[in-house]
Design a protein around this motif. Structure first.
Motif, PDB file in Angstrom:
ATOM      1  N   ILE A  21       0.898  -1.195  -0.011  1.00  0.00           N
ATOM      2  CA  ILE A  21       0.045   0.124   0.149  1.00  0.00           C
ATOM      3  C   ILE A  21       0.778   1.195   0.135  1.00  0.00           C
ATOM      4  CG2 ILE A  21      -1.331   1.365   1.430  1.00  0.00           C
ATOM      5  CD1 ILE A  21      -2.949  -1.176   2.598  1.00  0.00           C
ATOM      6  N   VAL A  38       1.894   2.844  12.253  1.00  0.00           N
ATOM      7  CA  VAL A  38       1.198   1.361  12.078  1.00  0.00           C
ATOM      8  C   VAL A  38       2.380   0.282  11.850  1.00  0.00           C
ATOM      9  CG1 VAL A  38      -1.122   2.314  11.482  1.00  0.00           C
ATOM     10  CG2 VAL A  38       0.865   1.716   9.529  1.00  0.00           C
ATOM     11  N   ARG A 175      -1.619   5.652  16.242  1.00  0.00           N
ATOM     12  CA  ARG A 175      -1.849   4.374  15.422  1.00  0.00           C
ATOM     13  C   ARG A 175      -3.188   4.115  15.143  1.00  0.00           C
ATOM     14  NH1 ARG A 175       0.325  -1.696  16.781  1.00  0.00           N
ATOM     15  NH2 ARG A 175       2.213  -0.795  15.377  1.00  0.00           N
ATOM     16  N   LYS A 179      -4.737   3.395  11.447  1.00  0.00           N
ATOM     17  CA  LYS A 179      -5.467   2.072  11.345  1.00  0.00           C
ATOM     18  C   LYS A 179      -6.770   2.276  10.848  1.00  0.00           C
ATOM     19  CE  LYS A 179      -6.003  -0.988  14.535  1.00  0.00           C
ATOM     20  NZ  LYS A 179      -6.324  -1.830  15.812  1.00  0.00           N
ATOM     21  N   LEU A 182      -6.246   3.322   6.910  1.00  0.00           N
ATOM     22  CA  LEU A 182      -6.028   1.829   6.258  1.00  0.00           C
ATOM     23  C   LEU A 182      -7.139   1.063   6.040  1.00  0.00           C
ATOM     24  CD1 LEU A 182      -2.364   0.884   7.622  1.00  0.00           C
ATOM     25  CD2 LEU A 182      -2.841   1.960   5.447  1.00  0.00           C
ATOM     26  N   ILE A 183      -7.744   0.655   7.099  1.00  0.00           N
ATOM     27  CA  ILE A 183      -9.133  -0.075   6.925  1.00  0.00           C
ATOM     28  C   ILE A 183     -10.068   0.565   5.676  1.00  0.00           C
ATOM     29  CG2 ILE A 183     -11.218  -0.766   8.249  1.00  0.00           C
ATOM     30  CD1 ILE A 183      -9.378  -0.914  10.811  1.00  0.00           C
ATOM     31  N   VAL A 186      -8.698  -0.340   2.425  1.00  0.00           N
ATOM     32  CA  VAL A 186      -8.892  -1.794   2.082  1.00  0.00           C
ATOM     33  C   VAL A 186     -10.630  -1.780   1.653  1.00  0.00           C
ATOM     34  CG1 VAL A 186      -8.538  -4.129   2.589  1.00  0.00           C
ATOM     35  CG2 VAL A 186      -7.100  -2.454   3.355  1.00  0.00           C
ATOM     36  N   GLN A 187     -11.372  -1.205   2.453  1.00  0.00           N
ATOM     37  CA  GLN A 187     -12.790  -1.424   2.259  1.00  0.00           C
ATOM     38  C   GLN A 187     -13.287  -0.693   0.816  1.00  0.00           C
ATOM     39  OE1 GLN A 187     -14.254   0.042   6.007  1.00  0.00           O
ATOM     40  NE2 GLN A 187     -14.573  -1.834   6.834  1.00  0.00           N
ATOM     41  N   VAL A 189     -11.256  -0.529  -1.676  1.00  0.00           N
ATOM     42  CA  VAL A 189     -10.915  -1.257  -2.623  1.00  0.00           C
ATOM     43  C   VAL A 189     -11.690  -2.586  -2.926  1.00  0.00           C
ATOM     44  CG1 VAL A 189      -8.785  -3.041  -3.079  1.00  0.00           C
ATOM     45  CG2 VAL A 189      -8.285  -0.932  -2.215  1.00  0.00           C
ATOM     46  N   VAL A 190     -12.247  -2.986  -1.726  1.00  0.00           N
ATOM     47  CA  VAL A 190     -13.211  -4.128  -1.892  1.00  0.00           C
ATOM     48  C   VAL A 190     -14.472  -3.450  -2.797  1.00  0.00           C
ATOM     49  CG1 VAL A 190     -14.793  -5.668  -0.768  1.00  0.00           C
ATOM     50  CG2 VAL A 190     -12.252  -5.120   0.138  1.00  0.00           C
TER      51      VAL A 190
ATOM     52  N   LEU B 114      -7.893  -9.607   0.481  1.00  0.00           N
ATOM     53  CA  LEU B 114      -8.163  -8.368   1.301  1.00  0.00           C
ATOM     54  C   LEU B 114      -8.840  -8.601   2.558  1.00  0.00           C
ATOM     55  CD1 LEU B 114      -9.971  -6.860  -1.972  1.00  0.00           C
ATOM     56  CD2 LEU B 114      -7.745  -6.319  -1.063  1.00  0.00           C
ATOM     57  N   LEU B 118      -7.563  -6.867   5.934  1.00  0.00           N
ATOM     58  CA  LEU B 118      -8.405  -6.192   6.741  1.00  0.00           C
ATOM     59  C   LEU B 118      -8.317  -6.576   8.302  1.00  0.00           C
ATOM     60  CD1 LEU B 118     -11.957  -5.402   5.126  1.00  0.00           C
ATOM     61  CD2 LEU B 118     -10.294  -3.856   6.137  1.00  0.00           C
ATOM     62  N   ILE B 121      -4.870  -5.558   9.600  1.00  0.00           N
ATOM     63  CA  ILE B 121      -4.809  -4.331  10.295  1.00  0.00           C
ATOM     64  C   ILE B 121      -5.559  -4.157  11.464  1.00  0.00           C
ATOM     65  CG2 ILE B 121      -5.356  -1.971   9.544  1.00  0.00           C
ATOM     66  CD1 ILE B 121      -4.778  -2.639   6.638  1.00  0.00           C
TER      67      ILE B 121
END
Ligand SMILES: Nc1nc2c(ncn2[C@@H]2O[C@H](COP(=O)(O)OP(=O)(O)OP(=O)(O)O)[C@@H](O)[C@H]2O)c(=O)[nH]1
Ligand SMILES: [Mg+2]
Lengths: 197, 124
Positions: A21, A38, A175, A179, A182-183, A186-187, A189-190, B114, B118, B121
């Motif tokens: 990432i 992180v 942190r 976090k 980043l979450i 990624v969500q 991206v999904v 993925l 998740l 993290i």
């Protein structure tokens, strides 16, 4: 090579696969700080050698005057499992090193663009870069002390960020805040994958 | 040795820096392994003929008794990524090191991966 450990490397388990990432943004936006907050290791720095000519500076006369320079990349590591390791790369802030981003960006899961509230516009080239390459990204607004506190929608307007792209406020030093960033990425991206296929 | 790195041409095309460097060993390979910054490498064997290796390669082998990315090897040994890739390619060619390619656009990331990211993290 004296320790017992290194004497039996053949017995090691599966080699993990890595995924990355990117954390981008303008000069001093807090990229290294976010990677460090992180990462399970203190951020490492690696350097790439390159020539001035390949930087596209003063190269109109051809390739005679190459001088070598180095660009430092900061990165951190999050071990997900025995099979998967996540690396976070802070992209170089300086404009003349952007050409490097192609190698960095290749194969990356997605990117966090850090917007610095003291000078929002400095993250615009990063936004533009990821938009052009179709790399999923979110914008994280790093709230510096004393700077104007933007609402996410103000940032969206100021930077013309498309509606589907999440914009979150953060403190890169914390942190839990990093976090969350980043979450959210990624969500996103999904969600992007769901739309595409 | 550091001077040799410094005088090499641009690394981002992989070839130019890599080739002169490899040629100084007199064993240029056409099957040079394609390594990424986040390819993960690990030492594969204990019976290493250290005399046949560059000192930096011996350092790499002792560092890689646990899996590390090319970028980590570069950072720990303070050797530029492009040079680390050359040293590693040779080690891989001799069977001293195993490498695993990263997830890239050519190997699309699955939903399971993925989800694992998740979860990982979230656990931090
Ligand atoms: N108040 C505040 N300060 C921050 C925050 N994030 C980073 N800083 C500070 O801002 C300074 C620059 O942060 P860095 O992480 O080095 O920024 P960078 O983007 O890596 O900078 P370059 O690599 O030089 O482009 C440091 O002194 C940080 O402590 C934040 O969220 N809030
Ligand atoms: Mg930095």
């Amino acid at each position: 090579m004296a320790s017992n450990d290194s004497d039996r490397p053949a017995e090691t388990g599966p080699i993990p696969s890595a995924i990355k990432i990117l954390v981008a943004g303008g000069f001093g936006a807090g990229k290294t700080t976010m990677v460090g907050s992180v990462s399970e290791i203190s951020p490492l720095s690696t350097e790439e050698l390159m020539t001035e000519a390949s930087l596209g500076v003063d190269d109109l006369d051809g390739v005679e005057e190459k001088t070598t320079t180095t660009v430092a990349l900061d990165f951190g590591r999050i071990t997900i499992s025995a099979e998967l390791v996540l690396y976070l790369f802070g992209t170089p802030g300086q404009q003349r090193f952007w050409f490097m981003w192609d190698e960095l960006a290749l194969g990356s899961l997605g990117a966090v663009v850090l917007a610095d509230t003291r000078r929002l516009d400095t993250c615009f080239p990063s936004v533009d870069f990821f938009e052009r390459r179709g790399i999923p990204f979110i914008v994280a607004v790093n709230c510096f002390d004393g700077a104007y506190r933007y609402e996410p929608e103000e940032v969206r307007e100021a930077l013309s960020i498309a509606d589907g792209i999440p914009i979150v406020l953060c403190d890169a030093r914390v942190r839990d805040s990093s976090k969350e960033v980043l979450i959210t990425l990624v969500q996103h991206v999904v969600a992007t994958m769901a739309v595409v296929g | 040795m550091p001077d040799e790195y410094a005088s090499g041409p641009a690394p981002e095309e992989a070839g130019p820096l890599v080739r002169p460097y490899v040629m100084t060993w007199g064993r240029q390979r056409s099957d040079t392994v394609q390594l990424d910054m986040i390819s993960v490498v690990i030492a594969a064997r204990a019976d290493v003929d250290e005399m046949s290796l560059e000192p930096e390669q011996v350092d790499i082998l002792s560092l890689c008794h646990r899996p590390l990315s090319v970028a980590e090897v570069s950072a720990h040994l303070d050797i530029p990524v492009a040079v680390v890739k050359v040293l590693l390619s040779d080690l891989i060619g001799r069977g001293y090191v195993l490498a695993r390619a990263p997830y890239t656009t050519e190997s699309p990331v699955s939903r399971d991966i993925l989800q694992a990211v998740l979860d990982g993290i979230q656990r931090l």
